[in-house]
Design a protein around this motif. Sequence first.
Motif, PDB file in Angstrom:
ATOM      1  N   PHE A 190     -28.325   2.800  48.555  1.00 17.58           N
ATOM      2  CA  PHE A 190     -29.481   2.245  49.258  1.00 17.58           C
ATOM      3  C   PHE A 190     -29.086   0.986  50.029  1.00 17.58           C
ATOM      4  CE2 PHE A 190     -32.087   5.067  46.713  1.00 17.58           C
ATOM      5  CZ  PHE A 190     -33.207   5.288  47.518  1.00 17.58           C
ATOM      6  N   ASP A 191     -28.274   0.129  49.411  1.00 16.98           N
ATOM      7  CA  ASP A 191     -27.811  -1.077  50.105  1.00 16.98           C
ATOM      8  C   ASP A 191     -26.948  -0.726  51.304  1.00 16.98           C
ATOM      9  OD1 ASP A 191     -29.150  -2.760  48.381  1.00 16.98           O
ATOM     10  OD2 ASP A 191     -27.361  -3.343  47.251  1.00 16.98           O
ATOM     11  N   TRP A 192     -26.006   0.204  51.121  1.00 10.62           N
ATOM     12  CA  TRP A 192     -25.117   0.597  52.217  1.00 10.62           C
ATOM     13  C   TRP A 192     -25.928   1.112  53.400  1.00 10.62           C
ATOM     14  CZ3 TRP A 192     -21.581   3.890  48.584  1.00 10.62           C
ATOM     15  CH2 TRP A 192     -20.804   3.028  47.793  1.00 10.62           C
ATOM     16  N   GLN A 228     -23.147  -4.616  52.349  1.00 13.35           N
ATOM     17  CA  GLN A 228     -21.895  -4.202  51.704  1.00 13.35           C
ATOM     18  C   GLN A 228     -21.960  -4.603  50.230  1.00 13.35           C
ATOM     19  OE1 GLN A 228     -19.361  -2.148  51.210  1.00 13.35           O
ATOM     20  NE2 GLN A 228     -18.502  -2.582  53.220  1.00 13.35           N
ATOM     21  N   THR A 229     -22.390  -3.699  49.393  1.00 15.07           N
ATOM     22  CA  THR A 229     -22.525  -3.926  47.962  1.00 15.07           C
ATOM     23  C   THR A 229     -21.359  -3.284  47.234  1.00 15.07           C
ATOM     24  OG1 THR A 229     -24.930  -3.980  48.108  1.00 15.07           O
ATOM     25  CG2 THR A 229     -23.996  -3.454  45.954  1.00 15.07           C
ATOM     26  N   ARG A 230     -20.837  -3.987  46.227  1.00 16.03           N
ATOM     27  CA  ARG A 230     -19.741  -3.435  45.423  1.00 16.03           C
ATOM     28  C   ARG A 230     -20.281  -2.410  44.439  1.00 16.03           C
ATOM     29  NH1 ARG A 230     -14.947  -5.089  44.864  1.00 16.03           N
ATOM     30  NH2 ARG A 230     -14.916  -4.845  42.609  1.00 16.03           N
ATOM     31  N   ALA A 231     -19.508  -1.348  44.262  1.00 15.92           N
ATOM     32  CA  ALA A 231     -19.790  -0.336  43.248  1.00 15.92           C
ATOM     33  C   ALA A 231     -18.442   0.029  42.639  1.00 15.92           C
ATOM     34  CB  ALA A 231     -20.452   0.885  43.874  1.00 15.92           C
ATOM     35  N   ALA A 291     -17.067   1.283  50.698  1.00 14.92           N
ATOM     36  CA  ALA A 291     -17.905   1.829  51.766  1.00 14.92           C
ATOM     37  C   ALA A 291     -17.477   1.239  53.101  1.00 14.92           C
ATOM     38  CB  ALA A 291     -19.365   1.526  51.501  1.00 14.92           C
ATOM     39  N   ASP A 292     -17.383   2.091  54.099  1.00 13.98           N
ATOM     40  CA  ASP A 292     -17.088   1.664  55.465  1.00 13.98           C
ATOM     41  C   ASP A 292     -18.400   1.700  56.237  1.00 13.98           C
ATOM     42  OD1 ASP A 292     -16.324   1.267  58.073  1.00 13.98           O
ATOM     43  OD2 ASP A 292     -14.843   2.877  58.105  1.00 13.98           O
ATOM     44  N   ARG A 303     -23.463   6.288  61.084  1.00 19.80           N
ATOM     45  CA  ARG A 303     -22.417   6.915  60.268  1.00 19.80           C
ATOM     46  C   ARG A 303     -21.986   5.983  59.131  1.00 19.80           C
ATOM     47  NH1 ARG A 303     -20.647  11.425  62.755  1.00 19.80           N
ATOM     48  NH2 ARG A 303     -21.105  11.620  64.959  1.00 19.80           N
ATOM     49  N   LEU A 304     -21.827   6.579  57.965  1.00 20.55           N
ATOM     50  CA  LEU A 304     -21.399   5.859  56.766  1.00 20.55           C
ATOM     51  C   LEU A 304     -20.388   6.726  56.037  1.00 20.55           C
ATOM     52  CD1 LEU A 304     -21.820   3.755  54.377  1.00 20.55           C
ATOM     53  CD2 LEU A 304     -23.606   5.286  53.602  1.00 20.55           C
ATOM     54  N   VAL A 305     -19.290   6.114  55.614  1.00 20.90           N
ATOM     55  CA  VAL A 305     -18.292   6.808  54.798  1.00 20.90           C
ATOM     56  C   VAL A 305     -18.018   5.939  53.577  1.00 20.90           C
ATOM     57  CG1 VAL A 305     -15.941   7.714  54.658  1.00 20.90           C
ATOM     58  CG2 VAL A 305     -17.216   7.906  56.801  1.00 20.90           C
ATOM     59  N   ALA A 306     -18.094   6.543  52.404  1.00 23.67           N
ATOM     60  CA  ALA A 306     -17.769   5.832  51.157  1.00 23.67           C
ATOM     61  C   ALA A 306     -16.766   6.676  50.384  1.00 23.67           C
ATOM     62  CB  ALA A 306     -19.024   5.590  50.333  1.00 23.67           C
TER      63      ALA A 306
END
Length: 128
Positions: free
Chosen positions: A84-86, A91-94, A99-100, A108-111
């Motif tokens: 949800f943050d991404w 930029q949240t750490r998991a 995550a880019d 576009r999102l790539v994790a």
Amino acid sequence: WSGRLALQVEGQQTQSFSASFELQGSPAQGELALLSPLGTLIARLQWEPGQARLSARGETQASSSLEDLLLQATGTPIPVAALFDWLSGTQTRADGWQADLGALDQGRLVAQRNDPTPRTTLRIVLDH
């Protein structure tokens, strides 16, 4: 949010999944619908505090943990709160995930998760 997602889980047998999606709500309470290219509902995941339900193929599975249900459904842990943050541009750490967000303004999102195994790649293309 809505768009297309692809999830690839590498392991002894690489698993790939892609679908259109509709995501609403928050990490605490929400719904994720996965749709075929023709718009047919493949699966619906609903969650609220202390309960999550996955409905697919005429069956419903329930769990007290959204993360456990996602792990069971996909074979890999998916960081819902970070997702949800991404998608919001934060930029949240998991644990284990990177995550880019560089192309988020183009939808576009790539994790990727490299550790622990299995290596996992999540790609999202948002509708505008």
